[in-house]
Design a protein around this motif. Sequence first.
Motif, mmCIF file in Angstrom:
data_model
loop_
_atom_site.group_PDB
_atom_site.id
_atom_site.type_symbol
_atom_site.label_atom_id
_atom_site.label_comp_id
_atom_site.label_asym_id
_atom_site.label_seq_id
_atom_site.Cartn_x
_atom_site.Cartn_y
_atom_site.Cartn_z
ATOM 1 N N VAL A 108 0.834 -1.203 0.000
ATOM 2 C CA VAL A 108 0.000 0.000 0.000
ATOM 3 C C VAL A 108 0.864 1.246 0.000
ATOM 4 O O VAL A 108 0.639 2.191 -0.782
ATOM 5 C CB VAL A 108 -0.942 0.003 1.222
ATOM 6 N N ASN A 109 1.864 1.289 0.875
ATOM 7 C CA ASN A 109 2.708 2.483 0.970
ATOM 8 C C ASN A 109 3.484 2.738 -0.313
ATOM 9 O O ASN A 109 3.670 3.891 -0.727
ATOM 10 C CB ASN A 109 3.674 2.354 2.150
ATOM 11 N N MET A 110 3.963 1.663 -0.929
ATOM 12 C CA MET A 110 4.737 1.811 -2.159
ATOM 13 C C MET A 110 3.891 2.460 -3.252
ATOM 14 O O MET A 110 4.300 3.446 -3.877
ATOM 15 C CB MET A 110 5.242 0.445 -2.628
ATOM 16 N N ILE A 111 2.682 1.926 -3.476
ATOM 17 C CA ILE A 111 1.814 2.458 -4.518
ATOM 18 C C ILE A 111 1.317 3.852 -4.144
ATOM 19 O O ILE A 111 1.255 4.757 -4.987
ATOM 20 C CB ILE A 111 0.608 1.520 -4.750
ATOM 21 N N THR A 112 0.961 4.044 -2.870
ATOM 22 C CA THR A 112 0.442 5.344 -2.426
ATOM 23 C C THR A 112 1.482 6.442 -2.610
ATOM 24 O O THR A 112 1.136 7.580 -2.971
ATOM 25 C CB THR A 112 0.013 5.271 -0.956
ATOM 26 N N GLY A 113 2.747 6.118 -2.383
ATOM 27 C CA GLY A 113 3.803 7.112 -2.562
ATOM 28 C C GLY A 113 3.846 7.656 -3.979
ATOM 29 O O GLY A 113 3.942 8.873 -4.202
ATOM 30 N N PHE A 114 3.742 6.759 -4.955
ATOM 31 C CA PHE A 114 3.752 7.199 -6.350
ATOM 32 C C PHE A 114 2.489 8.001 -6.689
ATOM 33 O O PHE A 114 2.562 9.019 -7.391
ATOM 34 C CB PHE A 114 3.862 5.986 -7.283
ATOM 35 N N ILE A 115 1.331 7.534 -6.201
ATOM 36 C CA ILE A 115 0.077 8.232 -6.514
ATOM 37 C C ILE A 115 0.055 9.624 -5.890
ATOM 38 O O ILE A 115 -0.339 10.606 -6.527
ATOM 39 C CB ILE A 115 -1.131 7.401 -6.034
ATOM 40 N N LEU A 116 0.493 9.728 -4.630
ATOM 41 C CA LEU A 116 0.539 11.033 -3.969
ATOM 42 C C LEU A 116 1.459 11.996 -4.701
ATOM 43 O O LEU A 116 1.124 13.170 -4.904
ATOM 44 C CB LEU A 116 1.012 10.870 -2.519
ATOM 45 N N ALA A 117 2.626 11.493 -5.094
ATOM 46 C CA ALA A 117 3.570 12.348 -5.816
ATOM 47 C C ALA A 117 2.962 12.842 -7.127
ATOM 48 O O ALA A 117 3.104 14.015 -7.491
ATOM 49 C CB ALA A 117 4.866 11.572 -6.085
ATOM 50 N N GLU A 118 2.269 11.950 -7.825
ATOM 51 C CA GLU A 118 1.642 12.322 -9.092
ATOM 52 C C GLU A 118 0.561 13.373 -8.886
ATOM 53 O O GLU A 118 0.509 14.387 -9.601
ATOM 54 C CB GLU A 118 1.044 11.075 -9.743
ATOM 55 N N LEU A 119 -0.317 13.165 -7.909
ATOM 56 C CA LEU A 119 -1.420 14.097 -7.682
ATOM 57 C C LEU A 119 -0.918 15.463 -7.232
ATOM 58 O O LEU A 119 -1.412 16.506 -7.687
ATOM 59 C CB LEU A 119 -2.390 13.524 -6.646
ATOM 60 N N LEU A 120 0.073 15.463 -6.341
ATOM 61 C CA LEU A 120 0.609 16.750 -5.876
ATOM 62 C C LEU A 120 1.353 17.474 -6.991
ATOM 63 O O LEU A 120 1.304 18.702 -7.086
ATOM 64 C CB LEU A 120 1.524 16.526 -4.674
ATOM 65 N N ALA A 121 2.036 16.718 -7.856
ATOM 66 C CA ALA A 121 2.730 17.358 -8.987
ATOM 67 C C ALA A 121 1.726 17.985 -9.946
ATOM 68 O O ALA A 121 1.966 19.062 -10.505
ATOM 69 C CB ALA A 121 3.581 16.320 -9.718
ATOM 70 N N ARG A 122 0.596 17.317 -10.125
ATOM 71 C CA ARG A 122 -0.431 17.896 -10.996
ATOM 72 C C ARG A 122 -0.980 19.192 -10.397
ATOM 73 O O ARG A 122 -1.287 20.145 -11.121
ATOM 74 C CB ARG A 122 -1.563 16.888 -11.213
ATOM 75 N N GLY A 123 -1.113 19.222 -9.080
ATOM 76 C CA GLY A 123 -1.644 20.410 -8.439
ATOM 77 C C GLY A 123 -0.650 21.545 -8.336
ATOM 78 O O GLY A 123 -1.003 22.707 -8.569
ATOM 79 N N LEU A 124 0.614 21.227 -8.011
ATOM 80 C CA LEU A 124 1.607 22.276 -7.757
ATOM 81 C C LEU A 124 2.409 22.663 -8.995
ATOM 82 O O LEU A 124 2.769 23.829 -9.174
ATOM 83 C CB LEU A 124 2.565 21.821 -6.650
ATOM 84 N N LEU A 125 2.751 21.683 -9.838
ATOM 85 C CA LEU A 125 3.618 21.952 -10.986
ATOM 86 C C LEU A 125 2.895 21.902 -12.321
ATOM 87 O O LEU A 125 3.484 22.235 -13.352
ATOM 88 C CB LEU A 125 4.777 20.929 -11.023
ATOM 89 N N HIS A 126 1.649 21.450 -12.320
ATOM 90 C CA HIS A 126 0.911 21.244 -13.567
ATOM 91 C C HIS A 126 1.666 20.299 -14.493
ATOM 92 O O HIS A 126 1.701 20.499 -15.714
ATOM 93 C CB HIS A 126 0.626 22.572 -14.275
ATOM 94 N N GLN A 127 2.275 19.286 -13.916
ATOM 95 C CA GLN A 127 2.959 18.254 -14.686
ATOM 96 C C GLN A 127 2.347 16.908 -14.329
ATOM 97 O O GLN A 127 1.838 16.714 -13.228
ATOM 98 C CB GLN A 127 4.457 18.249 -14.388
ATOM 99 N N ARG A 128 2.450 15.971 -15.285
ATOM 100 C CA ARG A 128 1.906 14.651 -15.042
ATOM 101 C C ARG A 128 2.822 13.611 -15.667
ATOM 102 O O ARG A 128 3.562 13.902 -16.612
ATOM 103 C CB ARG A 128 0.490 14.532 -15.609
ATOM 104 N N PHE A 129 2.753 12.414 -15.144
ATOM 105 C CA PHE A 129 3.560 11.321 -15.670
ATOM 106 C C PHE A 129 2.691 10.090 -15.911
ATOM 107 O O PHE A 129 2.640 9.559 -17.003
ATOM 108 C CB PHE A 129 4.698 10.992 -14.695
ATOM 109 N N LEU A 130 1.978 9.641 -14.885
ATOM 110 C CA LEU A 130 1.128 8.459 -15.014
ATOM 111 C C LEU A 130 -0.017 8.735 -15.975
ATOM 112 O O LEU A 130 -0.632 9.806 -15.939
ATOM 113 C CB LEU A 130 0.579 8.042 -13.644
ATOM 114 N N ARG A 131 -0.315 7.778 -16.829
ATOM 115 C CA ARG A 131 -1.351 7.946 -17.843
ATOM 116 C C ARG A 131 -2.726 7.514 -17.318
ATOM 117 O O ARG A 131 -3.405 6.674 -17.901
ATOM 118 C CB ARG A 131 -0.973 7.165 -19.115
ATOM 119 N N LEU A 132 -3.118 8.088 -16.215
ATOM 120 C CA LEU A 132 -4.425 7.864 -15.621
ATOM 121 C C LEU A 132 -5.025 9.216 -15.281
ATOM 122 O O LEU A 132 -4.300 10.144 -14.913
ATOM 123 C CB LEU A 132 -4.319 7.005 -14.352
ATOM 124 N N SER A 133 -6.340 9.336 -15.396
ATOM 125 C CA SER A 133 -6.984 10.601 -15.092
ATOM 126 C C SER A 133 -6.919 10.884 -13.593
ATOM 127 O O SER A 133 -6.765 9.963 -12.781
ATOM 128 C CB SER A 133 -8.442 10.573 -15.551
#
Length: 456
Positions: free
Chosen positions: A176-201
Amino acid sequence: MTNTRNILTGAIILSVLALCFIWPIPNDQLPFHRNGLIYPIIVVSFGLFFSSVTAKQSLNLSKVKFVLIALWILTFFILINGFFVAPDIKEMVSTWDGQWLRPVLLFCAGLVLLPVIQTHFSSLTAARLFTLVILFFWGVILIHLLDTAYLYWRDGIIHWGETRIVFNRTRMSFQVNMITGFILAELLARGLLHQRFLRLSTPVLSLMLLCNLVCTGLVDTRWGTIGLVGSLFSTFILLSLHSMRRSRVVLTGGILLAIVLASVALGYASWKTDPRWQNLESDAVAGWNAPFSSFCYNRTNGTRPLNDLGVPMNHSNGCRASFFHQGWKLVGEHPAGMGPRKEAFRYVLRRDTQDKRINIPHSHYGLIEFGIQNGIAGIAGWLILLAGCWYIGWKEFRHGNTMVGMFLLLFTIGFFSRTMVDHNLKDHYLEQYMFLTGLLIGMCALRTPQATDKPA
């Protein structure tokens, strides 16, 4: 010949995804041993990489030279040191092969995987491949939630702290922690940097995150909860530093407030559902110098020390303190280690105390176990290797390849932090870490990386 290579590459992709799904599942619950996927992935990946000029040219090995040198020096040091200090050479070599060499080979397979794939399937970018990997890793969490729902429908109660698809709560919380770490990083990057990597909405990622938080509550592991909170703040700090020059104070403050509220909610839920928090300090004091005749070391008929409240100490609170104390003491007493060996903590305690009643298998701390086996020099080598991985991540994060660098940074920090509280430098924990780290470093080392950081 080209068709054969394409078929082999396709088979490797499918094998990697299948392995990601079954990795934390015990082999006795599977119709086959996971090594039946691991070794073909290693062999075919190396074969395709070294036989392809294009694949070799697309990987900038100078970027990762330090990490590769550190990795293989540490690998051979562990083996050579073991020949001098191990009480049983045959068992030492067997453990070195299964518990260390296989993860190292997986690291190297991960490193060359993307260049191999893009040589034959150029449309499968780093972002698409990593998204598939995350989804298949997440499959185990989804099945656990569905199984919990089924058990609730069948029995009318929530089965807190029970896992059936994986061996125990620690394995599930690590997943859980491993996957959550990547998801949190992705969501926060979308909010703060307007960048994305994972190909999920964003809604899909948010739903996965919610499922992970629910799974954390169901699994009911304290260190898993602490790890999630730490991951939240580490990600936020990294991204805030990256965007410090941008004037988005309101947005940043709003996200920080949301993180604090989520952390408080997680902490409160853990406090209320896990009674072990209530007597943590008194249990730890009682357990620090717990004798070897106590139930911490003799699970069969050992005595149970009382804490200063006059009640028997909790095993998790008190014994962890004792294992921490005795474990680092053993590292100091045996600075050269005793060679790779499963259950090294128990072996050394039995040998040093001449007490065969000690039956606790390990110390519960990954770094301590690594030190008992490989000595102070082994710990130093491991820390140097992690520092090299961290540096690559930091460099990429600060100089353009933001998302991949951030994933590598956070994953390295998160795994190291977990070694301080759990025994994860072994088995599938280490295999998963080494493979994913190699994959991320391989993405960082691509000579002509395809654009992966796009506006959200």
